[in-house]
Design an enzyme around this catalytic site. Structure first.
Site, PDB file in Angstrom:
ATOM      1  N   SER A 109       0.825  -1.203   0.000  1.00 56.89           N
ATOM      2  CA  SER A 109       0.000   0.000   0.000  1.00 56.89           C
ATOM      3  C   SER A 109       0.870   1.269   0.000  1.00 56.89           C
ATOM      4  CB  SER A 109      -0.971  -0.076   1.183  1.00 56.89           C
ATOM      5  OG  SER A 109      -1.953   0.914   1.088  1.00 56.89           O
ATOM      6  N   ASP A 159     -10.348  -4.119  -5.051  1.00 55.96           N
ATOM      7  CA  ASP A 159      -9.737  -3.199  -4.073  1.00 55.96           C
ATOM      8  C   ASP A 159     -10.537  -1.895  -4.053  1.00 55.96           C
ATOM      9  OD1 ASP A 159      -8.120  -1.420  -2.679  1.00 55.96           O
ATOM     10  OD2 ASP A 159      -6.267  -2.285  -3.444  1.00 55.96           O
ATOM     11  N   HIS A 190      -8.191  -4.738  -0.538  1.00 54.45           N
ATOM     12  CA  HIS A 190      -6.927  -4.024  -0.287  1.00 54.45           C
ATOM     13  C   HIS A 190      -6.018  -4.808   0.663  1.00 54.45           C
ATOM     14  CE1 HIS A 190      -4.579  -0.397  -0.779  1.00 54.45           C
ATOM     15  NE2 HIS A 190      -4.338  -0.365   0.524  1.00 54.45           N
TER      16      HIS A 190
END
Ligand code: MLT
Length: 217
Positions: A109, A159, A190
């Site tokens: 991320s 996501d 995610h």
């Protein structure tokens, strides 16, 4: 294991094998330098692992650069922090004796986004990157040359934070810069899943086998 605030970043370094990849572990928003150490050991058992903590705090949560809103990055801060992190990686390579090996980033991320920014801004720093749930950090004015560096983008099919088009655009951008990019779609959102670990292990096996002899890692 060394825990340290030296070299400009709070970080941990776990020494390991004198050959094979060195891993640079970059956590997501709200994580820290301990988060991805176990993942690194799962992916490449025995590899040296360097794991810094992002210096920006967002409501108390560490990140590697500032954002103005979800998915909207403070570009000035991002550029500055990507250079700062690249300087740290270079200094750590000397301090911990990487023996000329360039670390392979494993970023999740926000950590994947700063790794992508480093690839684009400081192409000599990393030997490759595994980018889990990454976005396009920016489109560089001058395209770097990534000389076939192995990169895997692992994107979640559903996501909610990273649209499919972003993962596709990032893979395309890095390919245009000359990296050897694979884009892997993971069933999920995610969050990091077991399928991510399996896909990453496969990629590490493949990328170390396919790396030309003598090429720094
Ligand atoms: C995050 O939650 O960290 C974002 O999706 C990615 C970022 O802000 O860099």
């Amino acid at each position: 294991m060394t825990s340290s605030t030296d070299l400009g970043f709070v970080h941990r370094f776990v020494p390991g094998a004198a050959d094979g990849p060195v891993l640079l572990l970059l956590h997501g928003t709200g994580g820290d330098e301990s988060d991805l150490l176990p993942l690194g050991e799962l992916l490449v058992p025995g590899a040296p692992r360097l794991s810094p903590r992002g210096k920006v705090l967002e409501n108390g949560m560490p990140r590697f650069f500032r954002r103005l809103a979800e998915g909207v990055f403070d570009q000035e801060d991002l550029h500055r922090r990507a250079h700062e992190l690249a300087d740290f990686v270079d200094a750590a390579g000397r301090a911990y004796n990487f023996g000329g090996r360039k670390p392979i980033a494993v970023g999740f991320s926000n950590g994947a986004n700063i790794a992508a920014a480093m690839l684009l801004l400081r192409p000599g720093t990393l030997g490759g990157a595994l980018l889990i749930r990454a976005m396009v950090p920016f489109v560089p004015e001058t395209m770097p040359s990534l000389h076939g560096e192995p990169v895997q983008v692992q994107a979640g099919e559903v996501d909610p934070l990273v649209p499919r088009s972003q993962a596709e655009a990032l893979a395309e951008l890095l390919r245009d810069a000359g990296a050897n990019v694979t884009l892997r779609w993971i069933v999920g959102g995610h969050a990091l899943t077991r399928s991510d670990v399996d896909a990453a292990k496969e990629w590490f096996g493949f990328s170390s086998l396919s790396r030309p002899a003598g090429q720094p890692q």
